[in-house]
Design a protein around this motif. Structure first.
Motif, PDB file in Angstrom:
ATOM      1  N   ALA A 123       3.108   2.992   6.714  1.00 46.19           N
ATOM      2  CA  ALA A 123       3.795   3.308   5.425  1.00 46.19           C
ATOM      3  C   ALA A 123       5.038   4.370   6.105  1.00 46.19           C
ATOM      4  O   ALA A 123       4.904   4.756   7.141  1.00 46.19           O
ATOM      5  N   THR A 136     -11.556   1.181  -2.715  1.00 46.64           N
ATOM      6  CA  THR A 136     -12.521   0.482  -2.135  1.00 46.64           C
ATOM      7  C   THR A 136     -13.857   1.175  -2.222  1.00 46.64           C
ATOM      8  O   THR A 136     -13.852   2.556  -2.414  1.00 46.64           O
ATOM      9  N   HIS A 194       0.770  -1.364  -0.119  1.00 44.16           N
ATOM     10  CA  HIS A 194      -0.015  -0.191  -0.061  1.00 44.16           C
ATOM     11  C   HIS A 194       0.900   1.243   0.047  1.00 44.16           C
ATOM     12  O   HIS A 194       2.053   1.161   0.297  1.00 44.16           O
ATOM     13  N   SER A 195       0.246   2.261  -0.537  1.00 43.64           N
ATOM     14  CA  SER A 195       0.896   3.512  -0.519  1.00 43.64           C
ATOM     15  C   SER A 195       0.221   4.536   0.535  1.00 43.64           C
ATOM     16  O   SER A 195       0.226   5.922   0.162  1.00 43.64           O
ATOM     17  N   LEU A 196      -0.283   4.231   1.453  1.00 46.32           N
ATOM     18  CA  LEU A 196      -1.105   5.178   2.186  1.00 46.32           C
ATOM     19  C   LEU A 196       0.058   6.027   3.091  1.00 46.32           C
ATOM     20  O   LEU A 196       1.104   5.532   3.540  1.00 46.32           O
ATOM     21  N   TRP A 250      -6.324  -9.763  -6.458  1.00 44.74           N
ATOM     22  CA  TRP A 250      -5.682 -10.518  -5.522  1.00 44.74           C
ATOM     23  C   TRP A 250      -5.816 -11.948  -5.410  1.00 44.74           C
ATOM     24  O   TRP A 250      -6.494 -12.290  -6.135  1.00 44.74           O
ATOM     25  N   VAL A 298      -3.147   5.730   7.334  1.00 44.65           N
ATOM     26  CA  VAL A 298      -3.193   4.386   8.041  1.00 44.65           C
ATOM     27  C   VAL A 298      -3.714   4.529   9.453  1.00 44.65           C
ATOM     28  O   VAL A 298      -4.601   3.770   9.965  1.00 44.65           O
ATOM     29  N   GLN A 356      -4.162  -6.006   4.470  1.00 44.93           N
ATOM     30  CA  GLN A 356      -2.934  -5.453   4.273  1.00 44.93           C
ATOM     31  C   GLN A 356      -2.214  -5.436   5.606  1.00 44.93           C
ATOM     32  O   GLN A 356      -0.996  -4.998   5.692  1.00 44.93           O
ATOM     33  N   TRP A 371     -10.081  -4.522   3.196  1.00 48.77           N
ATOM     34  CA  TRP A 371      -8.741  -4.269   2.752  1.00 48.77           C
ATOM     35  C   TRP A 371      -7.472  -4.099   3.588  1.00 48.77           C
ATOM     36  O   TRP A 371      -6.333  -4.457   3.572  1.00 48.77           O
ATOM     37  N   GLY A 372      -7.928  -3.425   4.808  1.00 49.96           N
ATOM     38  CA  GLY A 372      -6.998  -2.849   5.726  1.00 49.96           C
ATOM     39  C   GLY A 372      -6.442  -4.058   6.353  1.00 49.96           C
ATOM     40  O   GLY A 372      -5.289  -4.356   7.046  1.00 49.96           O
ATOM     41  N   ASP A 426     -10.367  -7.870  -3.197  1.00 48.94           N
ATOM     42  CA  ASP A 426     -10.059  -7.006  -4.524  1.00 48.94           C
ATOM     43  C   ASP A 426      -9.751  -8.304  -5.471  1.00 48.94           C
ATOM     44  O   ASP A 426      -8.700  -9.174  -5.555  1.00 48.94           O
ATOM     45  N   THR A 428      -7.607   3.469  -1.663  1.00 47.72           N
ATOM     46  CA  THR A 428      -7.529   2.050  -1.585  1.00 47.72           C
ATOM     47  C   THR A 428      -8.284   1.438  -2.893  1.00 47.72           C
ATOM     48  O   THR A 428      -8.216   0.061  -2.712  1.00 47.72           O
TER      49      THR A 428
END
Length: 173
Positions: A173, A57, A9-11, A158, A16, A70, A66-67, A155, A55
């Motif tokens: 992140a 979503t 992820h790129s949050l 995935w 986060v 991850q 999703w969280g 997703d 995300t």
């Protein structure tokens, strides 16, 4: 069974933190009281919408699933049956659960099942009882953490396998 790695992820750190608040079902007051989050009460909804977009979503239930996938959210806010025992529930309830983690809304589920929204709410109530949770948000988290749904249910890009409970994954992140 080895689980393929999910895309990283790129949050941001703030995203986060917000995601963890959502997984804990924090109130807007609690979120705005967090000294690490910059938002006023009127800005929280926009921050959540930005998080949904970031995300990919559609709903809060899919977002927390999703969280959990991850490993950003690592537990439910209260103990639940689904994380303690193996659960086998009816197929229609599994379809509701897959809908929750996949971002389906109650009207969409009702249309898919060919039933009324009231019937879908009844299915949701039954499913929460089976999972031992009080809310759909906690049900979505528990479903992923307990391996009751496939990662591809959250997703479609995935892997079509459950999340392994012992697989380490970075959280922030």
């Amino acid at each position: 069974m080895a689980t393929a790695a999910l895309p990283a992820h790129s949050l941001t750190g703030q995203q986060v933190r917000l995601l963890r608040h959502l997984g804990a079902e924090s109130t807007v007051r609690t979120i705005t009281a967090d000294p690490e989050l910059p938002w006023e009460r009127t800005e929280v909804d926009a921050a959540v919408k930005d998080l949904l977009t970031a995300t990919g979503t559609r709903t809060a239930s899919q977002l927390v699933a999703w969280g959990a996938a991850q490993r950003i959210i690592t537990e439910t806010s209260e103990p639940c049956t689904a994380l303690a025992v193996s659960i086998q529930f009816p197929q229609r309830l599994r379809r509701v659960l897959v809908g929750w983690v996949g971002g389906s809304t109650a009207p969409e589920l009702a249309a898919d099942f060919g039933v009324t929204a009231a019937t879908v709410r009844g299915y949701g109530r039954d499913l929460r009882a089976w999972l031992g949770v009080r809310t759909q948000i906690q049900g979505s988290i528990a479903a992923v953490l307990a391996g009751l749904v496939l990662l591809s249910d959250v997703d479609p890009t995935w892997p079509a396998e459950p999340l392994l409970r012992t697989e380490p994954r970075g959280q922030a992140a």
